[in-house]
Scaffold this active site. Structure first.
Site, PDB file in Angstrom:
ATOM      1  N   ASP A 218       1.242  -1.077  -0.244  1.00 19.50           N
ATOM      2  CA  ASP A 218       0.274   0.052   0.353  1.00 19.50           C
ATOM      3  C   ASP A 218       0.663   1.212   0.212  1.00 19.50           C
ATOM      4  O   ASP A 218       0.407   2.207  -0.562  1.00 19.50           O
ATOM      5  CB  ASP A 218      -0.870   0.221   0.848  1.00 19.50           C
ATOM      6  CG  ASP A 218      -0.704  -0.379   2.242  1.00 19.50           C
ATOM      7  OD1 ASP A 218       0.727  -0.021   2.243  1.00 19.50           O
ATOM      8  OD2 ASP A 218      -1.216  -0.144   3.120  1.00 19.50           O
TER       9      ASP A 218
ATOM     10  N   GLU B   2       9.658  -3.884  10.323  1.00 18.33           N
ATOM     11  CA  GLU B   2      10.460  -2.877   9.247  1.00 18.33           C
ATOM     12  C   GLU B   2      11.270  -1.851  10.863  1.00 18.33           C
ATOM     13  O   GLU B   2       9.309  -1.445  11.987  1.00 18.33           O
ATOM     14  CB  GLU B   2       8.677  -1.977   8.957  1.00 18.33           C
ATOM     15  CG  GLU B   2       9.042  -0.765   8.349  1.00 18.33           C
ATOM     16  CD  GLU B   2       7.770  -0.105   7.754  1.00 18.33           C
ATOM     17  OE1 GLU B   2       7.275  -1.185   7.216  1.00 18.33           O
ATOM     18  OE2 GLU B   2       8.146   0.736   6.440  1.00 18.33           O
TER      19      GLU B   2
END
Ligand code: KIV
Length: 269
Positions: free
Chosen positions: A50, A186
């Site tokens: 996304d 992340e």
């Protein structure tokens, strides 16, 4: 002489790579042309992230990305891929209930994804269990969660304190127990990424998480030097290679050869 076509990448194949300690190479792509380039360069996993909200649509965050956007870009990307495993993001608030998660995961799988990616733990552990018990392959995502950017207060390194590091380790175990097949980490400290990677049976794929994960992912536009602001952990592979194809082949070789990411982030130019 004709060469045999390369076998498609599968989840058991990615798990075997973790077990053999072969690095898994992942890159984002959002359309057929760049997906073909990335696939032909030997990338194992193509992520229809996304992040397209930022790099394709010019939005400030990923939050405006819709299911229609994700289904469209997943279908475009899938048409360019022959070998790689295709992951697609479930965008903001598209999987907050089991019913929404099932409906929207099915849309992405029908569009050509092999697995869906879901950000976070907490209530998402049971959502992931719900999907995996129904044979949908899921990639989990911990650390910096771009869909939670306002709650987190920005795009910052996560889990730096002992309590939050312990919580992330617990969450990673819970997500693997719930049936997740892969885990993106992340922007977490490299020593924590190492601990998670050693403690869970599924492959970890890092971004801004140091060199110890089972695999690495970058946003394609960042590593081609096309984004207005390249993240601190990313290198401009196009500047070093001359063409997009050579840049992606260089990235594949650097990750497989354990030269990227470097042990010290200071050396990233
Ligand atoms: O959306 C995306 O590209 C991602 C990567 C940054 C891991 O989730």
């Amino acid at each position: 002489m004709t060469t045999a076509p390369e076998k498609p990448v599968t989840l058991p194949g990615l798990l075997a790579m973790k077990q053999r300690q072969d690095k898994i190479v992942c890159l984002t792509a959002y359309d057929a042309t760049l997906a073909r380039l990335v696939d032909e360069a030997g990338v194992d996993v193509v992520l229809v992230g996304d992040s397209l909200g930022m790099v394709i649509q010019g939005q400030p965050t990923t939050l405006a990305v819709s299911m229609d956007d994700m289904a469209y870009h997943t279908a475009c990307t899938a048409r360019g891929v022959r070998r790689a495993f295709i992951l697609a993001d479930l965008p903001f608030m598209s999987c907050a209930t089991p019913t929404d998660a099932a409906h929207n995961a099915a849309r992405l799988i029908r569009a050509g994804a092999h697995a869906v990616k879901i950000e976070g733990a907490g209530p998402y552990v049971s959502i992931i269990r719900f999907l995996t018990e129904r044979n949908v392959a899921v990639c989990a995502h911990l650390g910096l969660l771009p869909q939670s950017v306002y709650k987190l207060g920005g795009y910052k390194m996560q889990a730096r304190e002992p309590d939050s590091a312990r919580q992330l380790l617990t969450d990673a175990g819970a997500l693997a127990d719930a049936g997740a097949s892969l885990l993106v980490l992340e922007c977490v400290p490299p020593d924590l990424a190492l601990k998670v990677t050693e403690n869970i049976p599924i492959p970890t794929i890092g971004i801004g998480a140091g060199p110890h994960c089972d695999g690495q992912v970058l946003v394609l536009y960042d590593m081609l030097g096309l984004s207005p602001k390249r993240p601190w952990f990313c290198k401009d592979f196009l500047a070093e290679s001359g063409t997009p194809g050579a840049a992606v082949r260089h990235y594949v070789a650097e990750v497989r050869g354990r030269r990227f990411p470097p042990t010290s982030p200071v050396s990233i130019g």
